[in-house]
Write a protein that holds these residues in place. Structure first.
Motif, PDB file in Angstrom:
ATOM      1  N   UNK A  31      44.071  44.748  44.447  1.00 34.67           N
ATOM      2  CA  UNK A  31      43.867  45.914  45.313  1.00 34.67           C
ATOM      3  C   UNK A  31      42.816  46.859  44.726  1.00 34.67           C
ATOM      4  N   UNK A  32      42.933  47.154  43.441  1.00 33.08           N
ATOM      5  CA  UNK A  32      41.991  48.060  42.782  1.00 33.08           C
ATOM      6  C   UNK A  32      40.592  47.457  42.746  1.00 33.08           C
ATOM      7  N   UNK A  33      40.481  46.169  42.435  1.00 30.41           N
ATOM      8  CA  UNK A  33      39.163  45.513  42.430  1.00 30.41           C
ATOM      9  C   UNK A  33      38.503  45.595  43.796  1.00 30.41           C
ATOM     10  N   UNK A  34      39.270  45.388  44.856  1.00 32.00           N
ATOM     11  CA  UNK A  34      38.717  45.466  46.214  1.00 32.00           C
ATOM     12  C   UNK A  34      38.197  46.869  46.509  1.00 32.00           C
ATOM     13  N   UNK A  35      38.940  47.884  46.098  1.00 31.58           N
ATOM     14  CA  UNK A  35      38.505  49.268  46.299  1.00 31.58           C
ATOM     15  C   UNK A  35      37.209  49.533  45.547  1.00 31.58           C
ATOM     16  N   UNK A  36      37.159  49.123  44.284  1.00 31.29           N
ATOM     17  CA  UNK A  36      35.981  49.391  43.456  1.00 31.29           C
ATOM     18  C   UNK A  36      34.758  48.617  43.929  1.00 31.29           C
ATOM     19  N   UNK A  37      34.956  47.388  44.377  1.00 32.20           N
ATOM     20  CA  UNK A  37      33.826  46.587  44.868  1.00 32.20           C
ATOM     21  C   UNK A  37      33.184  47.217  46.099  1.00 32.20           C
ATOM     22  N   UNK A  38      33.962  47.925  46.895  1.00 27.81           N
ATOM     23  CA  UNK A  38      33.415  48.604  48.076  1.00 27.81           C
ATOM     24  C   UNK A  38      32.600  49.834  47.682  1.00 27.81           C
ATOM     25  N   UNK A  39      32.897  50.400  46.526  1.00 28.12           N
ATOM     26  CA  UNK A  39      32.236  51.625  46.083  1.00 28.12           C
ATOM     27  C   UNK A  39      30.910  51.344  45.390  1.00 28.12           C
ATOM     28  N   UNK A  50      38.891  43.299  31.723  1.00 30.62           N
ATOM     29  CA  UNK A  50      39.348  42.561  30.548  1.00 30.62           C
ATOM     30  C   UNK A  50      40.848  42.375  30.688  1.00 30.62           C
ATOM     31  N   UNK A  51      41.261  41.143  30.861  1.00 28.28           N
ATOM     32  CA  UNK A  51      42.682  40.841  31.027  1.00 28.28           C
ATOM     33  C   UNK A  51      43.286  40.564  29.660  1.00 28.28           C
ATOM     34  N   UNK A  52      44.396  41.224  29.357  1.00 27.54           N
ATOM     35  CA  UNK A  52      45.029  41.117  28.050  1.00 27.54           C
ATOM     36  C   UNK A  52      46.400  40.468  28.175  1.00 27.54           C
ATOM     37  N   UNK A  53      46.893  39.964  27.079  1.00 25.01           N
ATOM     38  CA  UNK A  53      48.212  39.347  27.060  1.00 25.01           C
ATOM     39  C   UNK A  53      48.111  37.855  26.840  1.00 25.01           C
ATOM     40  N   UNK A  56      46.255  35.737  29.470  1.00 26.21           N
ATOM     41  CA  UNK A  56      44.873  36.093  29.780  1.00 26.21           C
ATOM     42  C   UNK A  56      43.988  36.144  28.550  1.00 26.21           C
ATOM     43  N   UNK A  57      44.301  35.390  27.522  1.00 25.74           N
ATOM     44  CA  UNK A  57      43.503  35.436  26.298  1.00 25.74           C
ATOM     45  C   UNK A  57      42.022  35.220  26.602  1.00 25.74           C
ATOM     46  N   UNK A  58      41.217  36.146  26.105  1.00 25.22           N
ATOM     47  CA  UNK A  58      39.753  36.057  26.210  1.00 25.22           C
ATOM     48  C   UNK A  58      39.247  35.973  27.638  1.00 25.22           C
ATOM     49  N   UNK A  59      39.926  36.554  28.612  1.00 30.06           N
ATOM     50  CA  UNK A  59      39.486  36.486  30.007  1.00 30.06           C
ATOM     51  C   UNK A  59      38.764  37.774  30.387  1.00 30.06           C
ATOM     52  N   UNK A  60      37.523  37.627  30.825  1.00 28.21           N
ATOM     53  CA  UNK A  60      36.722  38.751  31.294  1.00 28.21           C
ATOM     54  C   UNK A  60      36.202  38.405  32.678  1.00 28.21           C
ATOM     55  N   UNK A  61      36.366  39.330  33.619  1.00 30.45           N
ATOM     56  CA  UNK A  61      35.801  39.148  34.957  1.00 30.45           C
ATOM     57  C   UNK A  61      34.706  40.180  35.136  1.00 30.45           C
ATOM     58  N   UNK A  66      24.906  43.407  35.430  1.00 31.79           N
ATOM     59  CA  UNK A  66      24.738  43.012  34.028  1.00 31.79           C
ATOM     60  C   UNK A  66      25.606  41.824  33.679  1.00 31.79           C
ATOM     61  N   UNK A  67      25.077  40.959  32.831  1.00 28.98           N
ATOM     62  CA  UNK A  67      25.815  39.777  32.403  1.00 28.98           C
ATOM     63  C   UNK A  67      26.943  40.170  31.469  1.00 28.98           C
ATOM     64  N   UNK A  68      27.968  39.366  31.439  1.00 29.69           N
ATOM     65  CA  UNK A  68      29.105  39.590  30.574  1.00 29.69           C
ATOM     66  C   UNK A  68      28.788  39.116  29.150  1.00 29.69           C
ATOM     67  N   UNK A  69      29.596  39.566  28.203  1.00 31.39           N
ATOM     68  CA  UNK A  69      29.416  39.161  26.811  1.00 31.39           C
ATOM     69  C   UNK A  69      30.030  37.795  26.570  1.00 31.39           C
TER      70      UNK A  69
END
Length: 77
Positions: A31-39, A50-53, A56-61, A66-69
Motif C-alpha cells: 500500500x505504501x509503495x503504491x502511494x509513493x510511486x504515484x508521488x 530495504x527488507x530486513x529479517x 528478507x536477507x539482503x533484499x533491496x527493491x 538511480x541504480x541500487x547498490x
C-alpha cells in the motif's frame, strides 16, 4: 520529495533527512509503495526499500532513476 517525506512519517520514523524506518506487514508495504510511486517522478527521483529479517536477507527493491547498490559487497549505512 517533501510529499514523500510527509507520507513516510505516517508509517514510521525519520532517522535521517531522507531515510525512514517503517515497520509494516507485506500488505501495508504494498500500500505504501503504491502511494509513493504515484508521488515520485521515476525519471528524477529514487526510492529504495530495504527488507530486513530472516525472510528478507539482503533484499533491496529500487524504484526510480538511480541504480541500487551491490548487496554482496560491504554496505555501511
Amino acid at each position: 520529495m517533501r510529499k514523500v517525506a510527509k507520507q513516510c512519517v505516517n508509517y514510521g520514523r525519520r532517522v535521517q533527512n531522507s531515510v525512514f524506518e517503517c515497520e509494516m506487514d507485506a500488505a501495508k508495504c504494498r500500500e505504501v509503495k503504491a502511494i509513493l510511486e504515484k508521488i515520485i517522478d521515476v525519471n528524477k527521483d529514487s526510492l529504495r526499500f530495504y527488507y530486513l529479517g530472516n525472510n528478507y536477507k539482503n533484499k533491496v527493491e529500487h524504484i526510480g532513476v538511480k541504480e541500487s547498490v551491490d548487496m554482496k559487497g560491504v554496505l555501511i549505512m
